[in-house]
Scaffold this active site. Structure first.
Site, PDB file in Angstrom:
ATOM      1  N   GLN A  95       0.850  -1.200   0.000  1.00  0.00           N
ATOM      2  CA  GLN A  95       0.000   0.000   0.000  1.00  0.00           C
ATOM      3  C   GLN A  95       0.880   1.241   0.000  1.00  0.00           C
ATOM      4  O   GLN A  95       0.374   2.352  -0.070  1.00  0.00           O
ATOM      5  CB  GLN A  95      -0.866   0.019   1.261  1.00  0.00           C
ATOM      6  CG  GLN A  95      -1.800  -1.164   1.378  1.00  0.00           C
ATOM      7  CD  GLN A  95      -2.358  -1.279   2.794  1.00  0.00           C
ATOM      8  OE1 GLN A  95      -3.364  -0.657   3.125  1.00  0.00           O
ATOM      9  NE2 GLN A  95      -1.709  -2.056   3.627  1.00  0.00           N
ATOM     10  N   VAL A  97       3.453   4.180  -1.043  1.00  0.00           N
ATOM     11  CA  VAL A  97       3.700   4.946  -2.261  1.00  0.00           C
ATOM     12  C   VAL A  97       5.140   5.461  -2.288  1.00  0.00           C
ATOM     13  O   VAL A  97       5.515   6.232  -3.164  1.00  0.00           O
ATOM     14  CB  VAL A  97       2.704   6.140  -2.371  1.00  0.00           C
ATOM     15  CG1 VAL A  97       1.276   5.643  -2.555  1.00  0.00           C
ATOM     16  CG2 VAL A  97       2.783   7.065  -1.150  1.00  0.00           C
ATOM     17  N   HIS A 113      -1.566   1.477  -4.195  1.00  0.00           N
ATOM     18  CA  HIS A 113      -1.970   2.882  -4.052  1.00  0.00           C
ATOM     19  C   HIS A 113      -1.122   3.828  -4.902  1.00  0.00           C
ATOM     20  O   HIS A 113      -1.094   5.020  -4.653  1.00  0.00           O
ATOM     21  CB  HIS A 113      -1.929   3.290  -2.569  1.00  0.00           C
ATOM     22  CG  HIS A 113      -2.961   2.578  -1.729  1.00  0.00           C
ATOM     23  ND1 HIS A 113      -2.949   2.547  -0.357  1.00  0.00           N
ATOM     24  CD2 HIS A 113      -4.061   1.869  -2.092  1.00  0.00           C
ATOM     25  CE1 HIS A 113      -3.986   1.849   0.090  1.00  0.00           C
ATOM     26  NE2 HIS A 113      -4.664   1.420  -0.945  1.00  0.00           N
ATOM     27  N   GLY A 181       3.137  -4.455   8.897  1.00  0.00           N
ATOM     28  CA  GLY A 181       3.130  -3.008   9.103  1.00  0.00           C
ATOM     29  C   GLY A 181       1.945  -2.277   8.515  1.00  0.00           C
ATOM     30  O   GLY A 181       2.105  -1.167   8.008  1.00  0.00           O
TER      31      GLY A 181
END
Ligand code: OAD
Length: 236
Positions: A95, A97, A113, A181
């Site tokens: 997820q 970026v 993402h 995480g």
């Protein structure tokens, strides 16, 4: 137990979130020092916010690009890159970026993402990578003259369909699924471990805190990813 399962695994998937980069110095979103404690997502990370004030949105993304540009991969990123070189098929779905998995040597990285380093033209849809931080001018413009936007997924937007389809496909076939995480609050990413578990994967969570997934996973390894992931590798 994880190492034993990994030794016999044919397919392994890891889903990572902001926590994997925390020890590199990249701020997470939630938690005491989280970005969403200081900034309002609806003012900075929605198509409406960008339409209202592209300069403000770009200033925030340029600040984040500069912060991340000063960060390096940690042992957690490196352990995941090493898992990609083992004998099983390995898919890294993130997820994040920040692009740090790539810097650590993971390839491919399935970025759900998008990426801080990608820019997309709002007029002609051209995508390009630009790693300059700070950017020379804000808001950046495409060679067609159109306004460029950050190549990330904002609230209210769909995830890239090819990445999403791949992530669900590999989750459904995984023998071991590592969730590392992430607060597991943002869907559809947070559904991937559940899909994997339903299809028979051993689902392992690496996180110092409890999450909505913690009660559903097969194994919880409470701690920091930069410490725990290398230990899993060592035991392999
Ligand atoms: P969050 O900030 O929501 O959660 C980070 C998680 O990492 C928390 O559960 C922490 O306990 C954990 N954590 C912190 N330090 C850690 C460490 N050293 N090792 C392991 N775990 C650690 O970040 P995400 O779950 O990634 O979306 O957030 C999901 C999405 O929400 C982001 O991709 C972003 C955000 O809004 C978009 O921008 C679309």
């Amino acid at each position: 137990m994880v190492a034993e399962k990994l030794r016999g695994a044919r397919r392994v998937v890891a889903l990572t979130g902001a926590g994997v980069s925390a020890e590199s110095g990249v701020p997470t979103f939630r938690g005491a020092e989280g970005l969403w404690r200081k900034f309002r997502p609806e003012e900075l990370a929605t198509p409406q916010a960008f339409a209202r004030d592209p300069v403000l949105v770009w200033e925030w993304y340029d600040w984040r690009r500069q912060k991340v540009a000063a960060c390096s991969p940690n042992d957690g990123h490196r352990a995941l890159a090493e898992l990609g070189r083992r004998s099983f098929a390995f898919d890294l779905v993130t997820q994040n970026v920040d692009g740090i998995h790539r810097l650590a040597g993971s390839n491919p990285v399935w970025e759900l993402h998008g990426s801080l380093w990608n820019l997309r033209c709002t007029a002609c849809s051209r995508n390009r990578e630009d790693r300059r931080a700070p950017l020379p001018s804000i808001p950046p413009r495409c060679e067609c003259g159109g306004l460029e936007r950050p190549g990330v997924v904002w609230f209210g937007e769909s995830l890239p369909s090819n990445v999403l389809a791949h992530a669900f496909e590999v989750a459904g076939r995984a023998d071991v699924f590592l969730v590392v995480g992430t607060s597991a609050l943002v869907h559809p990413a947070a559904s991937l471990p559940e899909v994997a578990g339903e299809q028979g994967a051993l689902v392992v969570e690496v996180n110092p805190e409890l999450t909505p997934l913690s009660g559903l996973v097969d194994l919880r390894l409470a701690g920091l990813s930069a410490a725990i992931l290398p230990r899993i590798l060592d035991a392999l």
